[in-house]
Scaffold this motif. Structure first.
Motif, PDB file in Angstrom:
ATOM      1  N   LEU A 148      -6.170   1.994   5.148  1.00 34.96           N
ATOM      2  CA  LEU A 148      -4.816   1.771   4.642  1.00 34.96           C
ATOM      3  C   LEU A 148      -4.039   3.082   4.513  1.00 34.96           C
ATOM      4  N   LYS A 149      -2.807   3.060   4.991  1.00 37.45           N
ATOM      5  CA  LYS A 149      -1.874   4.170   4.806  1.00 37.45           C
ATOM      6  C   LYS A 149      -0.571   3.556   4.298  1.00 37.45           C
ATOM      7  N   ILE A 150      -0.378   3.630   2.996  1.00 35.70           N
ATOM      8  CA  ILE A 150       0.712   2.886   2.359  1.00 35.70           C
ATOM      9  C   ILE A 150       1.648   3.827   1.634  1.00 35.70           C
ATOM     10  N   ALA A 151       2.938   3.630   1.857  1.00 40.96           N
ATOM     11  CA  ALA A 151       3.966   4.371   1.130  1.00 40.96           C
ATOM     12  C   ALA A 151       4.517   3.465   0.034  1.00 40.96           C
TER      13      ALA A 151
ATOM     14  N   PHE B 181       8.352   1.029 -30.928  1.00 42.29           N
ATOM     15  CA  PHE B 181       7.338   1.469 -31.876  1.00 42.29           C
ATOM     16  C   PHE B 181       6.541   2.665 -31.343  1.00 42.29           C
ATOM     17  N   HIS B 182       5.749   3.268 -32.211  1.00 42.16           N
ATOM     18  CA  HIS B 182       4.815   4.305 -31.782  1.00 42.16           C
ATOM     19  C   HIS B 182       3.739   3.641 -30.914  1.00 42.16           C
ATOM     20  N   ALA B 183       3.524   4.184 -29.740  1.00 42.55           N
ATOM     21  CA  ALA B 183       2.632   3.535 -28.778  1.00 42.55           C
ATOM     22  C   ALA B 183       1.682   4.545 -28.161  1.00 42.55           C
ATOM     23  N   ALA B 184       0.688   4.003 -27.478  1.00 44.48           N
ATOM     24  CA  ALA B 184      -0.236   4.820 -26.689  1.00 44.48           C
ATOM     25  C   ALA B 184      -0.363   4.181 -25.318  1.00 44.48           C
ATOM     26  N   ALA B 185      -0.404   5.019 -24.293  1.00 46.50           N
ATOM     27  CA  ALA B 185      -0.546   4.545 -22.918  1.00 46.50           C
ATOM     28  C   ALA B 185      -1.890   5.007 -22.369  1.00 46.50           C
ATOM     29  N   ILE B 186      -2.689   4.044 -21.897  1.00 49.92           N
ATOM     30  CA  ILE B 186      -3.957   4.384 -21.252  1.00 49.92           C
ATOM     31  C   ILE B 186      -3.883   3.949 -19.796  1.00 49.92           C
ATOM     32  N   THR B 187      -4.309   4.829 -18.928  1.00 47.42           N
ATOM     33  CA  THR B 187      -4.190   4.577 -17.489  1.00 47.42           C
ATOM     34  C   THR B 187      -5.556   4.541 -16.833  1.00 47.42           C
ATOM     35  N   LEU B 188      -5.805   3.473 -16.089  1.00 47.85           N
ATOM     36  CA  LEU B 188      -6.980   3.385 -15.232  1.00 47.85           C
ATOM     37  C   LEU B 188      -6.537   3.718 -13.818  1.00 47.85           C
ATOM     38  N   ASN B 189      -7.284   4.562 -13.141  1.00 44.88           N
ATOM     39  CA  ASN B 189      -7.018   4.852 -11.733  1.00 44.88           C
ATOM     40  C   ASN B 189      -7.826   3.872 -10.891  1.00 44.88           C
ATOM     41  N   ILE B 190      -7.126   2.980 -10.197  1.00 42.18           N
ATOM     42  CA  ILE B 190      -7.770   1.906  -9.451  1.00 42.18           C
ATOM     43  C   ILE B 190      -7.881   2.300  -7.980  1.00 42.18           C
ATOM     44  N   GLY B 191      -9.101   2.345  -7.487  1.00 39.58           N
ATOM     45  CA  GLY B 191      -9.337   2.656  -6.086  1.00 39.58           C
ATOM     46  C   GLY B 191      -9.623   1.396  -5.299  1.00 39.58           C
ATOM     47  N   PHE B 192      -8.888   1.204  -4.206  1.00 31.73           N
ATOM     48  CA  PHE B 192      -9.102   0.077  -3.300  1.00 31.73           C
ATOM     49  C   PHE B 192      -9.085   0.621  -1.880  1.00 31.73           C
ATOM     50  N   GLY B 193     -10.251   0.830  -1.304  1.00 34.39           N
ATOM     51  CA  GLY B 193     -10.304   1.468   0.004  1.00 34.39           C
ATOM     52  C   GLY B 193      -9.712   2.861  -0.066  1.00 34.39           C
ATOM     53  N   ALA B 194      -8.733   3.120   0.799  1.00 35.33           N
ATOM     54  CA  ALA B 194      -8.093   4.434   0.843  1.00 35.33           C
ATOM     55  C   ALA B 194      -6.970   4.579  -0.182  1.00 35.33           C
ATOM     56  N   VAL B 195      -6.691   3.530  -0.930  1.00 35.46           N
ATOM     57  CA  VAL B 195      -5.584   3.541  -1.892  1.00 35.46           C
ATOM     58  C   VAL B 195      -6.100   3.817  -3.301  1.00 35.46           C
ATOM     59  N   VAL B 196      -5.417   4.703  -4.009  1.00 38.08           N
ATOM     60  CA  VAL B 196      -5.670   4.922  -5.432  1.00 38.08           C
ATOM     61  C   VAL B 196      -4.323   4.791  -6.147  1.00 38.08           C
ATOM     62  N   ALA B 197      -4.262   3.909  -7.142  1.00 42.24           N
ATOM     63  CA  ALA B 197      -2.999   3.658  -7.832  1.00 42.24           C
ATOM     64  C   ALA B 197      -3.257   3.485  -9.325  1.00 42.24           C
TER      65      ALA B 197
END
Length: 317
Positions: A123-126, A181-197
């Motif tokens: 995959l090559k995705i823009a 409100f006061h918040a927190a953001a947690i991010t998971l890096n999801i890898g699917f083949g050649a894609v990481v999002a």
């Protein structure tokens, strides 16, 4: 004798440090306390999401803990909204104010592979805005994320977890019914083949402070909606438009002649009689057709199946 005026008494509460007041009332946690809660939640959520998502969809992804951010809800949304699709969610008796953001590259890649049979590793995705079908199918990501979160934070494993329709745009601050409100953001890096999002949850700090995070035992079965999602994906694929190509064999030419072709040159068909056309999709031959004409438009008439594979539709699911 108390000599404070009415004006002084009315002004005193507003002079109190609002940050300190929020800390004292539990609306906000210390940076260290929130970071610790988020780290614990991410470490449990990442493997659970990957497992639940694969069982529900048949698609294997890798989920790795990523960044943690703290701030006001709107501030975090503004900082993380680029190239994402937005979704609101809730978990009964835990929080009605869950926000999720998913990188569009992940959704585009998933749909391209599910509908077009592409190799995930190629995959090559823009990044770009999602199409209608991509936006619809992003729901599976948000549902599995919210269900995974419920398993970790809710005292009732059967508590209702609901997800709103995903949106391409964030609500404007003036139209946003959710408090800032006061918040927190947690991010998971999801890898699917050649894609990481990125796949991000934005949660109220007040809720996180009161939450006991429970990691589930390995091997716990995914939610009962796995079969339902497989059916929904299959149905969505069956209704999706697929680009078709019609290939016609031409008369062979020496390589030297091909290299000298110029605009206006004519090349004959390989056959003298009826022209046979191979109908293909996703690079796979589907049917053999006859070339014809209806009015001013050229058409093809399906005559027989091309190749021995009678189950070619499985290549698109």
């Amino acid at each position: 004798m108390n000599t404070a005026t009415t004006h002084d008494l009315a002004r005193t509460p507003t002079d109190f440090d609002p940050q300190l007041l929020d800390l004292m009332t539990g609306a906000k946690g210390s940076a260290a306390a929130i970071d610790a809660k988020c780290q614990t939640l991410m470490n449990a959520l990442a493997p659970m999401f990957a497992t639940v998502f694969e069982k529900a969809t048949g698609v294997e992804v890798e989920a790795r803990p990523g960044d943690i951010r703290q701030g006001r809800r709107r501030e975090l949304l503004a900082a993380l909204k680029a190239d994402t699709v937005y979704c609101e969610a809730s978990i009964a008796d835990w929080s009605k104010e869950i926000a999720s953001l998913c990188g569009t590259k992940l959704i585009i890649g998933l749909v391209e592979c599910l509908l077009g049979g592409s190799d995930p590793d190629q995959l090559k995705i823009a990044s770009r805005p999602l199409s209608g079908i991509e936006l619809d199918m992003s729901l599976v990501v948000f549902e599995q994320l919210n269900d995974s979160l419920r398993e970790l934070v809710s005292a009732d494993p059967k508590a209702k977890a609901s997800v709103a329709k995903p949106q391409l745009e964030l609500p404007e601050a003036i139209d946003d019914p959710v408090p800032d409100f006061h918040a927190a953001a947690i991010t998971l890096n999801i890898g699917f083949g050649a894609v990481v999002a990125p796949l991000t949850l934005i949660l109220p700090q007040a809720v996180l402070l009161k939450t006991k995070i429970t990691a589930l035992a390995k091997g716990k079965q995914a939610d009962a909606n796995a079969e339902e999602w497989a059916e929904r994906l299959s149905d969505r694929v069956s209704q999706s438009p697929i680009s078709l190509q019609a290939a016609v064999a031409l008369a062979p030419l020496p390589l030297g002649d091909i290299s000298r072709l110029q605009p206006g040159d004519l090349i004959a068909f390989a056959e003298n009689g009826d022209i046979e056309v191979t109908l293909t999709a996703n690079g796979k031959p589907l049917y053999t057709c006859a070339l014809g004409r209806a009015g001013t438009r050229y058409m093809v008439k399906v005559e027989k199946q091309a190749g021995p594979d009678e189950n070619w539709k499985t290549d698109f699911t």
